[in-house]
Design an enzyme around this catalytic site. Structure first.
Site: not given
Length: 396
Positions: A76, A78, A109, A144, A173, A358
């Site tokens: 992903h 995003d 990520d 995602e 991932e 994150h």
């Protein structure tokens, strides 16, 4: 046959520069198209939208014969919101190379892994002749980190209806706790969230016999759930866990028994359970209290496992050859889009380290970008060692 090689650091930097916070595409898919099309990939945008979810743009890029063995790289572009830009050492969408790392939102990520997908494919294809019949694809979503409604799931459904077949898939991932090579995910726990409301009778706390305290009922219900172990784990999974997220009453008065109490809980469960089975089990525990209640459940997929086999052995061997580390085959962590892919082919997850995903100042080491590219290239070598039409796909 000579083809342009892709630099994973340069491509990861270009992707980070795209502010692709879910559900915005931010230009990231265009960057990938520009990198993949010169390699012979056919790039197809696959936008989807639904009544209660925003439109999401996705990309399916494929190269090779429809009759050849098919390896898919899934991921992903995003990313989660970066928070206050002032908290970062630099603009989160202005990639920076410093201290041996690439800094920026999405580096771990998982824009870094996507860049390694493309770089590995470019290196692998540079050594193939025109007679190569294998099939390589990138399945890239922009949904995602969001509701995961208009991304991978919709893409797979559409492609399968059109006759597309996948023999195996790697999801990029960030699976490694601290060092590249430590962990491959071959499954994931399921997730079930419960929203419980218990009703009572409001009254004065000095006269409890005239009321019915829903908080007491709620606490006993939750205690039963906590004190009743769901299982002791299974061959490839840890024990399932029950965690209370919040208990809410909204009562500002200390001398008032409230009319209702609410709780939210989450269960991460292994392959001994299904969501339907857990819902039935929890209702039975709650019913023992004999109180009036309402409960609503929401889930993110059942637990799944792609048992160790030929494909996981190929990936393990590729990791070991490049890093010298024997990776653990694990099912820990949260959910991922692998939960959709497992319905179509064997799937394993392997990507960057996850310490900064994150977080503010998200970053990956340049050495890890190089190593992950080498691992993906080594996997391609192994997967297509016998790429003749009709060759048996590897079992996971």
């Amino acid at each position: 046959m000579a083809r342009a090689a892709i630099d994973p650091v340069a491509l990861a930097s270009a992707l980070i520069r795209c502010p692709s916070v879910t559900p915005k595409e931010g230009g990231a898919l265009g960057v990938l198209e520009q990198a993949l099309e010169p390699l012979g990939f056919r790039c197809r945008r696959m936008p989807f939208e639904s009544e209660n979810s925003p439109r999401v743009d996705n990309l399916f890029a494929v190269r090779g014969s429809a009759n050849g063995r098919h390896l898919c790289f899934a991921g992903h572009t995003d990313v989660v919101p970066p928070g206050a830009a002032t908290d970062w050492r630099q603009d989160p969408f202005q990639p920076t190379i410093a201290d041996g790392h690439l800094w920026g939102r999405g580096a771990a990520d998982m824009k870094g892994a996507i860049a390694c997908f493309a770089a590995a494919a470019s290196r692998f294809l540079a050594h193939q002749s025109d007679s190569f019949v294998g099939r390589i694809s990138l399945l890239i979503t922009g949904d995602e980190e969001g509701p995961s409604v208009n991304g991978t799931k919709r893409m797979l459904e559409t492609l399968a209806a059109e006759g597309e077949r996948f023999d195996a898939c790697v999801v990029g991932e960030p699976t490694n706790p601290e060092r590249i090579g430590e962990m491959i995910k071959i499954g994931r726990r399921g997730s079930l969230t419960g929203y419980l409301t218990v009703h009572g009778v409001q009254g004065h706390s000095a006269y409890p016999h005239r009321a019915d305290n829903p908080v007491h009922h709620l606490l006993r219900m939750l205690a039963r759930a906590i004190e009743t172990p769901l299982d002791n784990g299974s061959d490839h999974f840890e024990a399932s866990t029950f965690q209370i997220s919040t208990v809410d009453v909204g009562n500002p008065a200390s001398n008032v028994i409230p009319a209702a109490a609410h709780a939210t809980f989450n269960i991460r469960f292994n392959d001994r359970h299904t969501r339907a089975g857990l819902e039935k089990h929890l209702r039975a525990l709650i019913d023992k209290e004999g109180a009036r209640y309402e409960i609503r459940f929401a889930g993110h997929g059942d637990a799944f496992l792609t048992p160790p086999g030929e494909f996981s052995t190929m990936l393990t061997d590729a990791v070991r050859t490049v890093t010298g580390i024997e990776p653990q085959l694990s099912t820990t962590g949260g959910t991922s889009d692998a939960r959709f892919i497992k319905d179509y082919c064997p799937v394993a997850e392997f990507g960057m380290t996850g310490q900064t995903m994150h977080q503010v100042d998200e970053r990956v080491s340049l050495a890890d970008l190089a190593a992950l590219t080498q691992i993906y290239e080594a996997l391609l070598d192994r997967f297509f060692a016998d790429s003749a039409p009709g060759a048996s796909p590897p079992r996971c």
